[in-house]
Write a protein that holds these residues in place. Structure first.
Motif, PDB file in Angstrom:
ATOM      1  N   PHE A 159      75.140  47.305  16.129  1.00 45.77           N
ATOM      2  CA  PHE A 159      74.501  46.425  15.155  1.00 45.77           C
ATOM      3  C   PHE A 159      75.434  45.272  14.792  1.00 45.77           C
ATOM      4  O   PHE A 159      75.034  44.103  14.787  1.00 45.77           O
ATOM      5  N   LEU A 160      76.688  45.595  14.508  1.00 48.04           N
ATOM      6  CA  LEU A 160      77.640  44.572  14.070  1.00 48.04           C
ATOM      7  C   LEU A 160      77.913  43.561  15.175  1.00 48.04           C
ATOM      8  O   LEU A 160      77.982  42.350  14.913  1.00 48.04           O
ATOM      9  N   MET A 161      78.059  44.020  16.401  1.00 47.22           N
ATOM     10  CA  MET A 161      78.362  43.106  17.508  1.00 47.22           C
ATOM     11  C   MET A 161      77.222  42.108  17.737  1.00 47.22           C
ATOM     12  O   MET A 161      77.457  40.913  17.938  1.00 47.22           O
ATOM     13  N   PHE A 162      75.989  42.600  17.713  1.00 44.07           N
ATOM     14  CA  PHE A 162      74.848  41.698  17.877  1.00 44.07           C
ATOM     15  C   PHE A 162      74.815  40.665  16.757  1.00 44.07           C
ATOM     16  O   PHE A 162      74.607  39.468  16.995  1.00 44.07           O
ATOM     17  N   GLN A 163      74.990  41.133  15.524  1.00 43.52           N
ATOM     18  CA  GLN A 163      74.889  40.222  14.383  1.00 43.52           C
ATOM     19  C   GLN A 163      76.026  39.206  14.361  1.00 43.52           C
ATOM     20  O   GLN A 163      75.812  38.028  14.040  1.00 43.52           O
ATOM     21  N   LEU A 164      77.228  39.639  14.708  1.00 49.09           N
ATOM     22  CA  LEU A 164      78.355  38.707  14.743  1.00 49.09           C
ATOM     23  C   LEU A 164      78.169  37.659  15.830  1.00 49.09           C
ATOM     24  O   LEU A 164      78.511  36.487  15.640  1.00 49.09           O
ATOM     25  N   ALA A 165      77.633  38.074  16.976  1.00 49.59           N
ATOM     26  CA  ALA A 165      77.379  37.108  18.044  1.00 49.59           C
ATOM     27  C   ALA A 165      76.383  36.053  17.584  1.00 49.59           C
ATOM     28  O   ALA A 165      76.583  34.845  17.808  1.00 49.59           O
TER      29      ALA A 165
END
Length: 520
Positions: A171-177
C-alpha cells in the motif's frame, strides 16, 4: 449561523481537534483511550454538523481562512469548503466515531495497547483527511495528502491478520509512487504561476491561469496518476484487495470509504478545476479505464472466497462508476459522481462493519466455511443484506440515485459507454446475492449454534448508516441541494454546458407536433 462561524476559525478547529485528540490518546493512560478518542470524534462530528447547518448551498467556498505560510513560494495555509468539500467532511466525521464503536473489541487485547494505538491513528487519519478536503492551497493539499499515509500505514500494518505487514508495505509503495508523480506537477505549477507574474499555490489563483496546452497536459497527468492510485482505478489498483483482506474491517472503512475518496475528490477539484482542457483531452482514455474498472472489478469479485477481499474488489468497480461520472463532463455525471462518493462511503462502510461482525463470530473470513448464519443471527443477517442491497444499487436505497445519474451521463456521453457500464450493475447483483446466499442461507453448522446475534453496541455502530441509506434513498434532496450548485459553478467556470436533448423531426408524430404548438 454562517456569520457567527465566520468569526472563528471553524475549519482549523475541525482539522486540529482530532489531531490533538490523537496525541492525547497516545500520551494519556490506556484505560481511558477508547472513551477519550470516541469523545473527541463525537465533538468533531458536532463541529462538522454546525458547519453544515451554517453552510449556504449556493454561496460557493465558505468559512475561508487564508494565512501566508511560505511567502517566497506563494504557499498559504488556506482552508475553505464548497459543496463537494462539505459532503466529504460530513462523511468523514460520521464514519470515524462509528468505526471506533464498531472496533471497540480491540480493548480485549490482554496488554491493552491495541485499542489506544488504533484510536490514536484513526483520529490522526481523520484530522489529516479533513485537512485534505478543506485545503484550498495546492501545496498545503500535497503536504496533508502525503501525511495521510503515516496513520494509514500503521493502521494496516499494526492491526489485522497475518500478512498485514506485506500488505501495508505494498500500500505504502503504491501511494508514495503516486505522490512523487504528484510532486513533480506541484513544482510545475509553481513555475507556471511564477512565469505568469507572481508564484501562488492558491486554488483561486491557479484556476484563473491561462496554462499552455502542452504544459497543462503534462501537469494534469501528474495529478491524475496520483489520484488514480489513491482512488483506485485500473490498472493502479492492485494494492486494494491485499489491503482490505489483511486489515481490520474498521481500518478498511477508513481507507476505502474516506482515504480513497481523496482520489476522486482530487479529480474534480484539481484535474477539472485547474486543467479543464487537459481533462477533456484525456477523457477517452479515462472513460475506457473507468469502464474496465467497472467490469473487471465486478467479475473478479464474483470469484473471491475471502469476504473482505471481495468487498475491497467491489470498490474497484464502484470507483470506476465515480470516475466515469466525473469525466462524462455533464451536470448529471458530476452530481452523480459526488453523490456516489457519499453513498459508496455509507453502503461500503456498513458492509465492512457487518462482515467484521460475521468474522468475529465465525473466526474466519472464508465464505466457503460460512452458511446458515441467518438462523442464529437474524439481525446481523438483516444488516448484511441491507448493506449488500445498497451495494448493488437497489431502488429505495441511496446508492441507486447516484448510480442512476452516472448511467444517464454515460448513455448521454455515448450509448456504448452506458451499455458497458450497466453490465456492472448486473454483475453487482450476482456477487452480492451469491455472497449473501453462501454466508447466511443453507444448513447451519453445529459450530454456529452458540453464535450470539449483534448487541446494542454493534447495532449502534450500524444503525446511523442504515438510516442514512434509507433516508437519502427516498429523499436525496439535501445532498442534491449541496452538490448541484457546486457542479454548476465548476462547469460554468470551465465553460462546459450540457447538450440539449434533440429529436429527429422525422420521428415526431402529428399529434405530438400539435400538442407542442398548443403548449406554445
Amino acid at each position: 449561523m454562517n456569520e457567527a462561524l465566520n468569526d472563528i476559525p471553524v475549519l482549523s478547529l475541525l482539522v486540529w481537534l482530532p489531531l490533538a485528540g490523537a496525541l492525547a490518546v497516545a500520551l494519556l493512560p490506556r484505560t481511558i483511550s477508547k472513551t477519550l478518542g470516541l469523545g473527541v470524534a463525537l465533538v468533531t462530528l458536532l463541529i462538522g454538523a454546525l458547519v453544515a447547518i451554517g453552510y449556504q448551498a449556493d454561496g460557493g467556498r465558505q468559512f475561508s481562512e487564508t494565512h501566508e505560510w511560505i511567502g517566497a513560494f506563494g504557499v498559504h495555509y488556506a482552508l475553505a469548503v464548497d459543496g463537494l468539500g462539505l459532503l466529504m467532511v460530513l462523511l468523514t466525521v460520521l464514519l470515524v466515531p462509528l468505526v471506533l464503536v464498531a472496533e471497540w473489541h480491540l480493548a480485549d487485547d490482554p496488554h491493552g495497547g491495541g485499542a489506544r494505538a488504533f484510536v490514536a491513528w484513526a483520529l490522526a487519519l481523520e484530522g489529516l483527511s479533513l485537512a485534505v478536503f478543506c485545503a484550498t492551497d495546492v501545496f498545503l493539499f500535497y503536504v496533508v495528502f502525503e501525511a495521510t499515509l503515516i496513520p494509514a500505514y500503521f493502521l494496516v500494518g499494526g492491526f489485522g491478520r497475518d500478512g498485514r505487514g506485506r500488505a501495508a508495505l505494498k500500500f505504502l509503495m503504491f501511494q508514495l509512487a503516486g505522490g512523487l508523480v504528484l510532486l513533480a506537477s506541484v513544482i510545475g505549477l509553481y513555475v507556471v504561476s511564477a512565469q505568469a507574474g507572481s508564484p501562488s499555490y492558491l486554488l483561486s489563483d491557479l484556476e484563473a491561469l491561462d496554462i499552455d496546452t502542452e504544459v497543462g497536459r503534462w501537469l494534469f497527468l501528474g495529478f491524475f496518476v496520483a489520484f488514480a492510485v489513491k482512488a483506485p482505478l485500473f490498472p493502479l489498483h492492485t494494492w486494494l484487495a491485499d489491503t482490505t483482506e489483511k486489515a481490520t474491517p474498521g481500518t478498511s472503512v477508513l481507507l476505502v470509504c474516506i482515504l480513497d475518496k481523496i482520489g476522486t475528490f482530487g479529480m474534480i477539484r484539481f484535474c477539472l478545476g485547474i486543467f479543464p482542457e487537459a481533462s477533456e483531452w484525456a477523457t477517452p482514455v479515462v472513460v475506457t479505464l473507468a469502464l474496465v474498472s467497472i467490469v473487471y472489478g465486478a467479475l473478479i469479485a464474483i470469484g473471491q472466497d475471502d469476504v473482505l477481499r471481495l468487498i475491497g474488489l467491489t470498490s474497484l468497480s464502484h470507483f470506476g462508476f465515480i470516475t466515469l461520472g466525473i469525466f462524462a463532463f455533464s451536470t448529471q455525471g458530476g452530481t452523480g459522481s459526488i453523490l456516489y462518493m457519499v453513498n459508496h462511503g455509507l453502503g461500503t462502510a456498513l458492509l465492512f462493519i457487518a462482515a467484521g461482525y460475521v468474522i468475529q463470530r465465525t473466526g474466519t473470513a472464508s465464505i466457503r466455511e460460512m452458511s446458515g448464519l441467518e438462523k442464529v443471527t437474524p439481525v446481523l443477517a438483516g444488516l448484511f443484506l441491507i448493506a449488500g442491497l445498497a451495494t448493488l444499487g437497489l431502488p429505495g436505497l441511496s446508492p441507486f440515485v447516484s448510480e442512476f445519474l452516472v448511467l444517464v451521463a454515460a448513455f448521454d456521453y455515448h450509448w456504448w459507454v452506458g451499455a458497458i457500464a450497466i453490465t456492472g450493475v448486473v454483475l453487482s447483483a450476482i456477487y452480492v446475492l451469491w455472497l449473501y446466499q453462501r454466508t447466511f442461507t443453507g444448513p447451519t453448522p453445529e459450530t454456529a449454534a452458540g453464535h450470539r446475534d449483534v448487541g446494542v453496541r454493534e447495532v449502534a455502530a450500524a444503525a446511523p448508516l442504515v438510516a442514512a441509506l434509507v433516508l437519502f434513498g427516498f429523499y436525496p434532496a439535501p445532498l442534491l441541494e449541496v452538490s448541484n450548485p457546486m457542479v454548476e459553478d465548476l462547469f460554468a467556470q470551465i465553460d462546459v454546458t450540457d447538450d440539449p436533448p434533440t429529436v429527429d423531426p422525422a420521428e415526431v408524430t402529428p399529434a405530438e407536433e400539435s400538442a407542442t404548438e398548443e403548449a406554445h
